[in-house]
Design a protein around this motif. Sequence first.
Motif, mmCIF file in Angstrom:
data_model
loop_
_atom_site.group_PDB
_atom_site.id
_atom_site.type_symbol
_atom_site.label_atom_id
_atom_site.label_comp_id
_atom_site.label_asym_id
_atom_site.label_seq_id
_atom_site.Cartn_x
_atom_site.Cartn_y
_atom_site.Cartn_z
ATOM 1 N N LYS A 1 -74.086 56.467 -22.914
ATOM 2 C CA LYS A 1 -74.163 55.343 -23.866
ATOM 3 C C LYS A 1 -73.447 54.122 -23.304
ATOM 4 O O LYS A 1 -72.661 53.462 -23.991
ATOM 5 N N LEU A 2 -73.730 53.818 -22.034
ATOM 6 C CA LEU A 2 -73.129 52.665 -21.376
ATOM 7 C C LEU A 2 -74.019 51.447 -21.558
ATOM 8 O O LEU A 2 -75.245 51.548 -21.638
ATOM 9 N N THR A 3 -73.404 50.276 -21.578
ATOM 10 C CA THR A 3 -74.163 49.043 -21.723
ATOM 11 C C THR A 3 -74.854 48.648 -20.426
ATOM 12 O O THR A 3 -75.857 47.919 -20.450
ATOM 13 N N GLU A 4 -74.337 49.105 -19.278
ATOM 14 C CA GLU A 4 -74.925 48.788 -17.988
ATOM 15 C C GLU A 4 -74.628 49.904 -17.006
ATOM 16 O O GLU A 4 -73.727 50.724 -17.223
ATOM 17 N N VAL A 5 -75.379 49.939 -15.920
ATOM 18 C CA VAL A 5 -75.150 50.925 -14.880
ATOM 19 C C VAL A 5 -73.862 50.572 -14.142
ATOM 20 O O VAL A 5 -73.643 49.403 -13.805
ATOM 21 N N GLU B 1 -80.273 58.547 -11.294
ATOM 22 C CA GLU B 1 -78.982 58.975 -11.819
ATOM 23 C C GLU B 1 -78.305 57.855 -12.594
ATOM 24 O O GLU B 1 -77.586 58.103 -13.574
ATOM 25 N N GLY B 2 -78.516 56.607 -12.168
ATOM 26 C CA GLY B 2 -77.962 55.489 -12.927
ATOM 27 C C GLY B 2 -78.512 55.445 -14.335
ATOM 28 O O GLY B 2 -77.761 55.221 -15.301
ATOM 29 N N ASN C 1 -69.128 59.870 -10.430
ATOM 30 C CA ASN C 1 -70.334 59.575 -11.199
ATOM 31 C C ASN C 1 -70.689 58.093 -11.139
ATOM 32 O O ASN C 1 -71.870 57.734 -11.148
ATOM 33 N N ASP C 2 -69.683 57.225 -11.089
ATOM 34 C CA ASP C 2 -69.959 55.795 -10.915
ATOM 35 C C ASP C 2 -70.678 55.555 -9.590
ATOM 36 O O ASP C 2 -71.630 54.767 -9.513
ATOM 37 N N LEU C 3 -70.208 56.221 -8.537
ATOM 38 C CA LEU C 3 -70.823 56.078 -7.220
ATOM 39 C C LEU C 3 -72.255 56.605 -7.218
ATOM 40 O O LEU C 3 -73.175 55.953 -6.689
ATOM 41 N N LYS C 4 -72.478 57.771 -7.802
ATOM 42 C CA LYS C 4 -73.828 58.341 -7.850
ATOM 43 C C LYS C 4 -74.772 57.451 -8.660
ATOM 44 O O LYS C 4 -75.940 57.286 -8.300
ATOM 45 N N ALA C 5 -74.265 56.892 -9.751
ATOM 46 C CA ALA C 5 -75.097 56.019 -10.575
ATOM 47 C C ALA C 5 -75.486 54.751 -9.828
ATOM 48 O O ALA C 5 -76.597 54.230 -10.004
ATOM 49 N N GLU C 6 -74.594 54.252 -8.992
ATOM 50 C CA GLU C 6 -74.893 53.037 -8.234
ATOM 51 C C GLU C 6 -75.880 53.308 -7.098
ATOM 52 O O GLU C 6 -76.717 52.462 -6.771
#
Length: 454
Positions: A280-284, A271-272, A261-266
């Motif tokens: 509820k993340l502070t950043e992508v 998706e990010g 999911n980190d990879l897809k968000a980047e």
Amino acid sequence: QSHARVSFRSAPLRQQFSFVLPRGARAQPDDMSGGLRSMATFAGIDSSVRQRVPSHQGWRRQASRGGRRTCLPLLVLAALAASVAPLSSAFAGAARGGSSLLRGPIADSRAPQRQHAEGRGSPLVARSAFDTAWMSDPVVSVVGWTIVAFSLLIARVATAAGEDDAETPSSYLARAGTGGAAGDAEGARPVICLGDSLTRGNLSANWVRQLRDQLEGTFGQLSPQVLNAGVNMHCSKNIQERLSEVIACRPSHVSILVGTNDLKAELSPVEGFLYQYFGKLTEVPTLDSYEKTLCEIREALLEAGASVAFISPPVLGEVASSPANLRAAEYAEAVRRVADGGGDRCTYVPFFERTSADLRPQGVDYCGFKFFGWLCMLCVDLHMFRRDLAEIQRERNLGVTIDLVHLGPAAAKQLTDMVAAFVSKARATTEVPTVVALQAAVPVVVPLPALALA
């Protein structure tokens, strides 16, 4: 006048369509077939079928080849969406200035042309920011309501109770609080599998359940309890936030599979945003923040006395040279660096390398729209029709994944074997001598698997 109304009839949809074009423009007769091909691409129908036959025949051939149970829910939801289309048209008429919801969309659509003919306006002025004529389009209504319905289905499946919900850290701590689990005994320290949807297993092959069965076959009554700490849509930062619950279980071994999911968000801004908003993340997430978070997780688990296996995320899509997998290789190297920096109690599990080696020469590249379409139908196939994952994988011509992200049966078996080897090796050097000392002090019957390890 400068505009004219163009009408045509679509035989596949059995629907009369009309729209307004400037005079001198050419209406392409293939526009509707192209739209149907786009919808078929979104639904994941084989591209070779669409190239050989028209789109509506491709749907029939897909159904006749064993995908009927897959296409049926899509068609049912499309029919339901079509029944909601008149309601959308009514609201569109009211939004354009009508005092009643019964105002017809066809009469409203001709109003700008009448004003222009009478010299009271122009088409450019009439088409303002408040124009909602697109809402009365039946194709837009069907596609839109179908996407909404499938999104709700995915959310329902993602939050539904799974087979492993009775074997989670929270349930383990609840039993320990009532005396049901001897959490302080050395031999009763559990093995915890920490991760995202690839670990939870209600949208892919459940490798955690396979690990539990394999360890029970190896150690018998001395087999450790295996807890599933996978949560859908979680990134590395989300896992770090719930690490206290894992440490409270006093695990002897922890496997960590996170990063897809980190990879897809980047890779995708859309998706990010979704992962940042719902998580509820502070950043992508980025590669740097991912590696930093894994280092912090490693130090916390080592301080708690656990042996840790860091598993590199598997391939994203099934094309080895794609940009997604080139970036995934960098994520795997980051996981290797984190594991190497943890000493003897940390192990690197090369899952990305294993899945990358199993990719076929002509694979399917990762596409967010195709993944979403396949994921929608996967929820129906798994949780309504109880279809076999291997059958779904063969139908989609995939070799490692079942929807370009989640694990197929063969990849899950590979991961099970690697994690089982990690647990068995660590137990052979730490816990078996304790069993041998007990055997020397008190004459007891020790199961054969334990004697073999001794």
